[in-house]
Design a protein around this motif. Structure first.
Motif, PDB file in Angstrom:
ATOM      1  N   ARG A 237      52.548  38.000  46.708  1.00 22.70           N
ATOM      2  CA  ARG A 237      52.205  39.365  46.002  1.00 22.70           C
ATOM      3  C   ARG A 237      51.441  39.099  44.487  1.00 22.70           C
ATOM      4  NH1 ARG A 237      51.967  43.821  47.960  1.00 22.70           N
ATOM      5  NH2 ARG A 237      52.467  44.538  45.682  1.00 22.70           N
ATOM      6  N   ILE A 238      51.144  37.802  44.282  1.00 22.30           N
ATOM      7  CA  ILE A 238      50.320  37.676  43.022  1.00 22.30           C
ATOM      8  C   ILE A 238      48.978  37.911  43.077  1.00 22.30           C
ATOM      9  CG2 ILE A 238      49.875  35.743  41.457  1.00 22.30           C
ATOM     10  CD1 ILE A 238      52.658  34.359  42.069  1.00 22.30           C
ATOM     11  N   THR A 239      48.361  37.628  44.054  1.00 21.74           N
ATOM     12  CA  THR A 239      46.815  38.024  44.423  1.00 21.74           C
ATOM     13  C   THR A 239      46.826  39.587  43.757  1.00 21.74           C
ATOM     14  OG1 THR A 239      46.189  36.162  45.517  1.00 21.74           O
ATOM     15  CG2 THR A 239      44.735  38.344  45.705  1.00 21.74           C
ATOM     16  N   SER A 240      47.564  40.484  44.612  1.00 23.70           N
ATOM     17  CA  SER A 240      47.611  41.825  44.613  1.00 23.70           C
ATOM     18  C   SER A 240      47.628  42.139  43.007  1.00 23.70           C
ATOM     19  CB  SER A 240      48.522  42.403  45.271  1.00 23.70           C
ATOM     20  OG  SER A 240      48.412  42.468  46.703  1.00 23.70           O
ATOM     21  N   LEU A 241      48.659  41.764  42.442  1.00 27.06           N
ATOM     22  CA  LEU A 241      48.931  41.874  40.798  1.00 27.06           C
ATOM     23  C   LEU A 241      47.898  41.495  40.143  1.00 27.06           C
ATOM     24  CD1 LEU A 241      52.658  40.595  40.512  1.00 27.06           C
ATOM     25  CD2 LEU A 241      52.045  42.883  40.534  1.00 27.06           C
ATOM     26  N   VAL A 242      47.185  40.425  40.301  1.00 28.22           N
ATOM     27  CA  VAL A 242      45.829  40.010  39.457  1.00 28.22           C
ATOM     28  C   VAL A 242      44.949  41.040  39.634  1.00 28.22           C
ATOM     29  CG1 VAL A 242      44.405  38.345  39.293  1.00 28.22           C
ATOM     30  CG2 VAL A 242      46.399  37.480  39.467  1.00 28.22           C
ATOM     31  N   GLN A 243      44.629  41.375  40.956  1.00 28.11           N
ATOM     32  CA  GLN A 243      43.381  42.208  41.222  1.00 28.11           C
ATOM     33  C   GLN A 243      43.876  43.685  40.722  1.00 28.11           C
ATOM     34  OE1 GLN A 243      40.608  41.314  42.894  1.00 28.11           O
ATOM     35  NE2 GLN A 243      41.754  39.127  42.715  1.00 28.11           N
ATOM     36  N   ALA A 244      45.181  44.128  40.697  1.00 31.14           N
ATOM     37  CA  ALA A 244      45.345  45.409  40.258  1.00 31.14           C
ATOM     38  C   ALA A 244      45.042  45.617  38.644  1.00 31.14           C
ATOM     39  CB  ALA A 244      46.849  45.842  40.425  1.00 31.14           C
ATOM     40  N   VAL A 245      45.611  44.205  37.977  1.00 28.84           N
ATOM     41  CA  VAL A 245      45.328  44.546  36.508  1.00 28.84           C
ATOM     42  C   VAL A 245      43.729  44.432  36.242  1.00 28.84           C
ATOM     43  CG1 VAL A 245      45.400  42.755  34.564  1.00 28.84           C
ATOM     44  CG2 VAL A 245      47.600  43.224  36.144  1.00 28.84           C
ATOM     45  N   LEU A 246      43.171  43.651  37.081  1.00 31.20           N
ATOM     46  CA  LEU A 246      41.425  43.610  37.147  1.00 31.20           C
ATOM     47  C   LEU A 246      41.016  45.097  36.896  1.00 31.20           C
ATOM     48  CD1 LEU A 246      38.953  42.174  36.689  1.00 31.20           C
ATOM     49  CD2 LEU A 246      39.011  41.780  39.059  1.00 31.20           C
ATOM     50  N   THR A 247      41.383  45.719  38.026  1.00 29.02           N
ATOM     51  CA  THR A 247      41.005  46.958  38.197  1.00 29.02           C
ATOM     52  C   THR A 247      41.405  48.036  37.275  1.00 29.02           C
ATOM     53  OG1 THR A 247      40.906  46.959  40.621  1.00 29.02           O
ATOM     54  CG2 THR A 247      40.847  49.052  39.832  1.00 29.02           C
ATOM     55  N   LEU A 248      42.366  48.049  36.577  1.00 33.46           N
ATOM     56  CA  LEU A 248      42.673  49.030  35.463  1.00 33.46           C
ATOM     57  C   LEU A 248      42.252  48.539  34.422  1.00 33.46           C
ATOM     58  CD1 LEU A 248      46.813  48.845  36.032  1.00 33.46           C
ATOM     59  CD2 LEU A 248      45.311  50.773  36.048  1.00 33.46           C
ATOM     60  N   HIS A 249      41.888  47.050  34.026  1.00 30.68           N
ATOM     61  CA  HIS A 249      41.182  46.928  32.850  1.00 30.68           C
ATOM     62  C   HIS A 249      39.594  47.264  32.950  1.00 30.68           C
ATOM     63  CE1 HIS A 249      39.394  44.516  29.626  1.00 30.68           C
ATOM     64  NE2 HIS A 249      38.431  43.921  30.577  1.00 30.68           N
ATOM     65  N   MET A 250      39.034  47.209  33.928  1.00 21.15           N
ATOM     66  CA  MET A 250      37.689  47.684  34.055  1.00 21.15           C
ATOM     67  C   MET A 250      37.531  49.112  34.072  1.00 21.15           C
ATOM     68  SD  MET A 250      36.008  45.025  36.748  1.00 21.15           S
ATOM     69  CE  MET A 250      34.479  44.705  35.996  1.00 21.15           C
ATOM     70  N   ALA A 251      38.738  49.841  34.639  1.00 17.62           N
ATOM     71  CA  ALA A 251      38.517  51.345  34.558  1.00 17.62           C
ATOM     72  C   ALA A 251      38.793  51.799  33.232  1.00 17.62           C
ATOM     73  CB  ALA A 251      39.890  51.819  35.458  1.00 17.62           C
ATOM     74  N   SER A 252      39.611  51.363  32.497  1.00 17.63           N
ATOM     75  CA  SER A 252      39.845  51.775  30.955  1.00 17.63           C
ATOM     76  C   SER A 252      38.666  51.048  29.888  1.00 17.63           C
ATOM     77  CB  SER A 252      41.409  51.115  30.457  1.00 17.63           C
ATOM     78  OG  SER A 252      41.127  49.387  30.534  1.00 17.63           O
ATOM     79  N   SER A 253      37.931  50.355  30.193  1.00 18.09           N
ATOM     80  CA  SER A 253      36.864  49.838  29.441  1.00 18.09           C
ATOM     81  C   SER A 253      35.557  50.323  29.982  1.00 18.09           C
ATOM     82  CB  SER A 253      37.027  48.240  29.322  1.00 18.09           C
ATOM     83  OG  SER A 253      36.882  47.755  30.856  1.00 18.09           O
ATOM     84  N   ALA A 254      35.463  50.957  31.038  1.00 16.20           N
ATOM     85  CA  ALA A 254      34.303  51.593  31.594  1.00 16.20           C
ATOM     86  C   ALA A 254      33.503  52.649  30.502  1.00 16.20           C
ATOM     87  CB  ALA A 254      34.266  52.156  32.759  1.00 16.20           C
TER      88      ALA A 254
END
Length: 254
Positions: A237-254
């Protein structure tokens, strides 16, 4: 269990982004009723990822069962992970920059000594290896799928295709000595003991270290999500967690 109000230090834009994605996902599934609204499910997921609260505590706070809390978080995480940028997309963004920064980080996991594939000799602990790409200002561009902690950085970069893709795109990449032998457009410091380097080599290494220092900001950005500081879930599950965090960071910093 006693329930008390708490806060999550996440941008409201991340909450709106995830709420909108969950709302659309429910429409596509044809879901008629759930215990939590899309906004509350999004908040539940953010609380888990940002604060690292276990499912039992989250379930009590949101008034749902533990299994329901797990299922809601897993659904949101998978939805976010699917939106994360690929290495090819990151390389296209990187091609507009003067250069990029590459580094590997260990995400600690809860494993016993017998699990040797996950043991990092460099860090002296069990974990998963994640490769990070950042722009010259230290902003996070991409995070790789997670590999067992015993995998060396340069091997991980090769397995993910980072070195080939950056070289094909003509993007200069600054990295540390862990990427020795990477070749292509990767730049690493001079190898050898400090006292044996020439004055010119020492000057180059100092300059290299100043440039690379910015990548630590990207690593810190990823690990500001407390779920990644000590992972107690399945390694699958760790890859999904890392990718989810990346998506949230990029969405909030766009």
């Amino acid at each position: 269990m006693i329930v008390y109000p708490s806060g999550v230090d996440v941008s409201s834009s991340a909450l709106r982004f995830l709420s909108a994605k969950l709302r659309r996902h429910r429409r596509e599934l044809g879901s008629r009723w759930r215990r939590l609204s899309p906004g509350r499910q999004a908040l539940l997921t953010l609380a888990h990822l940002r604060n690292g609260h276990p499912y039992v505590q989250l379930a009590a706070g949101f008034g749902v069962g533990t299994t329901t809390a797990y299922r809601y978080v897993a659904e949101a995480v998978d939805l976010l992970a699917a939106l994360a940028p690929t290495i090819e997309e990151a390389a296209r963004r990187a091609s507009t920059k003067a250069f990029v920064l590459l580094d590997g980080t260990l995400l600690p996991i809860d494993r016993i000594a017998a699990d040797r594939p996950f043991y990092s000799g460099k860090h002296k602990k069990h974990g998963m290896n994640a490769q990070i790409l950042a722009d010259p200002s230290g902003r996070l561009l991409w995070a790789s799928p997670a590999l067992p902690g015993a995998v060396h950085d340069v091997r991980a970069a090769r397995e993910h295709g980072i070195l080939r893709i950056l070289t094909d795109a003509g993007v200069t990449c600054w990295a540390d000595k862990g990427y020795r032998g990477a070749a292509g457009t990767v730049r690493i410091p001079y190898w050898g003991r400090w006292e044996k380097l020439s004055p010119g080599q020492k000057a180059v290494n100092r300059s290299h270290a100043k440039i690379r220092a910015r990548v630590e900001q990207a690593v810190a950005t990823l690990k500001s999500w407390r779920i990644l500081r000590k992972l107690r879930c399945s390694t699958n599950r760790i890859t999904s967690l890392v990718q989810a965090v990346l998506t949230l960071h990029m969405a909030s910093s766009a």
